[in-house]
Design a protein around this motif. Structure first.
Motif, PDB file in Angstrom:
ATOM      1  N   CYS A  42      15.304 124.229 -24.868  1.00 32.81           N
ATOM      2  CA  CYS A  42      15.914 123.052 -25.490  1.00 32.81           C
ATOM      3  C   CYS A  42      15.062 121.821 -25.169  1.00 32.81           C
ATOM      4  O   CYS A  42      14.368 121.777 -24.157  1.00 32.81           O
ATOM      5  N   THR A  44      16.002 119.147 -24.013  1.00 40.41           N
ATOM      6  CA  THR A  44      16.420 118.603 -22.714  1.00 40.41           C
ATOM      7  C   THR A  44      15.593 119.210 -21.575  1.00 40.41           C
ATOM      8  O   THR A  44      15.305 118.545 -20.580  1.00 40.41           O
ATOM      9  N   HIS A  64      19.466 126.260 -20.300  1.00 38.55           N
ATOM     10  CA  HIS A  64      20.927 126.218 -20.427  1.00 38.55           C
ATOM     11  C   HIS A  64      21.391 126.800 -21.767  1.00 38.55           C
ATOM     12  O   HIS A  64      22.427 126.405 -22.291  1.00 38.55           O
ATOM     13  N   CYS A 151      23.530 125.438 -27.158  1.00 38.84           N
ATOM     14  CA  CYS A 151      23.429 123.993 -26.938  1.00 38.84           C
ATOM     15  C   CYS A 151      23.310 123.282 -28.283  1.00 38.84           C
ATOM     16  O   CYS A 151      24.184 122.522 -28.667  1.00 38.84           O
TER      17      CYS A 151
END
Ligand SMILES: [Zn+2]
Ligand SMILES: [Zn+2]
Length: 335
Positions: A42, A44, A64, A151
Motif C-alpha cells: 500500500c 502507506t 497491512h 485497505c
C-alpha cells in the motif's frame, strides 16, 4: 522466519527496507498467528519506509493487507480456529472505551494501533492479530486478488458512504487508482451513474471498461451535475472544481490520508446551496465486514500485480515511481 523491516527510513531508492530473520511471533491472549500467504503493498507502506509517517517502532515490519491461514490460536480465542482463512487490515486495535469507540465511531478512536506501524505487519512469513480485528474472508477471490481489498477497498467503501450517494444517483470520482476502481464497481452495482475525472489515459480506459458513463481530464467538468463525489487523488487543487461540479445539496468526500493544500474557496460557487465537504479517517470494522460481503456478492474485479517475497524492496520502488499497473501484492508463501 524471514521478514522485511524498516531499517532506516529514507528515500526508497536508498533501500530503506532490510531483509531480516526474526523469531516466529507467538499469539498472546485473544490473538491468533497467521501463516502469511500474500501481503498487499500500500502507498502507506511507502510513506512509512520513506519516513513521511514518523516511525512509531524501530525495525517495524510493514504490511497491512495480509491474507493467510491461522496456524496457531492464543489463549481465550473464541472466534477463529486453526486453518481459517483470514485477512489482517490496517486497524490493529482500538481502545474500546473512548467516547468514539463507545458510539460506533471506532475509526476516530483516541488510542488506536495500526498494523505495520505500531505492530509488525505482513511483510513476513508469520504475523499475529487480535482475533476481533481480523476478517474472515469470503471465498471466490484468490489471495492475491483479496489483499488489495483489505485497505484500498475498505477505505474507498467508507468514502462512498461518507459521500451519501442517493439510490440511483450520479457519482463523480476524482482520481482513478487502486481504491477508486474498486469503489466505482460497488457504486455501479448499486445502480449509480458514474463519471470519472483523471489525468491518466489508461485509467480513463479502465473506468469506461468497468462501466463508467464518461471519463475526462482531472479537473474537467462532468457532463451532468453530481449528487455526490469522492476525491481519491491527493490533490487539493481539485477540491474547488469537484465542489463546483456538485448539484445543490451534493456532498464531496475526500478519501486520502494526505492531501496537498486546498486553495481558497468561493462561498457562492463552491459551498452555497448546501454543498458539503467531508474527510474520511480510517474505517470501522463494520465498514470492512460490509465491504467484503458486497465485494464478494458483486464479483468485484481486482487488478493485482504479484511480486516474489524476495523483491519487496523492488515492489515499493515500483510503486514510488508509478511503475505498477494495478495493486502490487507480495507473494510470501513460496515466494
Ligand atoms: Zn477508542
Ligand atoms: Zn493501506
Amino acid at each position: 522466519m524471514r521478514a522485511w523491516a524498516v531499517g532506516r527510513p529514507g528515500p526508497v531508492d536508498g533501500g530503506p527496507l532490510d531483509p531480516v530473520e526474526r523469531e516466529r511471533p507467538e499469539p498472546g491472549p485473544g490473538q491468533v498467528r497467521v501463516r502469511v500467504s500474500v501481503c498487499g503493498v500500500c502507498r502507506t507502506d511507502l510513506h512509512l519506509a520513506e519516513g513521511d509517517l514518523a516511525p512509531r517502532r524501530p525495525g517495524v515490519v510493514p504490511g497491512h493487507e495480509v491474507v493467510g491461514r491461522v496456524d496457531r490460536v492464543g489463549p481465550g480465542c473464541t472466534l477463529l480456529a486453526e486453518g481459517d482463512r483470514i485477512g489482517i487490515p490496517w486497524l490493529a486495535r482500538t481502545c474500546g472505551t473512548c467516547r468514539f469507540c463507545l458510539d460506533g465511531r471506532e475509526n476516530l478512536c483516541l488510542d488506536p494501533r495500526f498494523t505495520g506501524w505500531d505492530v509488525d505487519g505482513g511483510y513476513a512469513e508469520y504475523a499475529v492479530v487480535g482475533e476481533r480485528f481480523a476478517y474472515p474472508l469470503p471465498d471466490g477471490l484468490s489471495d492475491v486478488e483479496t489483499a488489495p481489498l483489505l485497505c484500498a477497498g475498505i477505505i474507498g467503501f467508507r468514502a462512498l458512504q461518507r459521500a451519501e450517494l442517493p439510490p440511483g444517483g450520479v457519482l463523480g470520482i476524482y482520481g482513478f487508482g487502486g481504491s477508486a476502481h474498486l469503489t466505482a464497481q460497488i457504486a455501479l452495482a448499486e445502480g449509480a451513474t458514474v463519471h470519472v475525472m483523471t489525468r491518466s489515459r489508461e485509467a480513463r480506459d479502465l473506468a469506461l471498461a468497468l462501466g463508467a458513463s464518461s471519463a475526462q481530464g482531472a479537473d474537467d467538468p462532468p457532463p451532468e451535475p453530481l449528487d455526490a463525489a469522492v476525491l481519491f487523488a491527493p490533490v487539493g487543487t481539485l477540491v474547488p472544481p469537484a465542489l463546483q461540479a456538485l448539484d445543490r445539496g451534493g456532498t464531496l468526500a475526500i478519501a486520502g490520508i494526505h492531501l496537498s493544500d486546498v486553495p481558497a474557496l468561493d462561498y457562492q460557487r463552491h459551498l452555497f446551496e448546501e454543498r458539503t465537504l467531508r474527510s474520511v479517517t480510517a474505517n470501522t470494522r463494520a465498514d470492512g465486514v460490509a465491504f467484503l460481503e458486497r465485494a464478494a456478492a458483486i464479483g468485484i474485479r481486482v487488478s493485482a500485480v504479484p511480486y516474489p517475497f524476495a523483491q519487496a524492496d523492488r515492489a515499493l520502488a515500483d510503486l514510488a515511481h508509478d511503475r505498477v499497473d494495478g495493486a502490487a501484492v507480495l507473494v510470501v508463501e513460496g515466494g
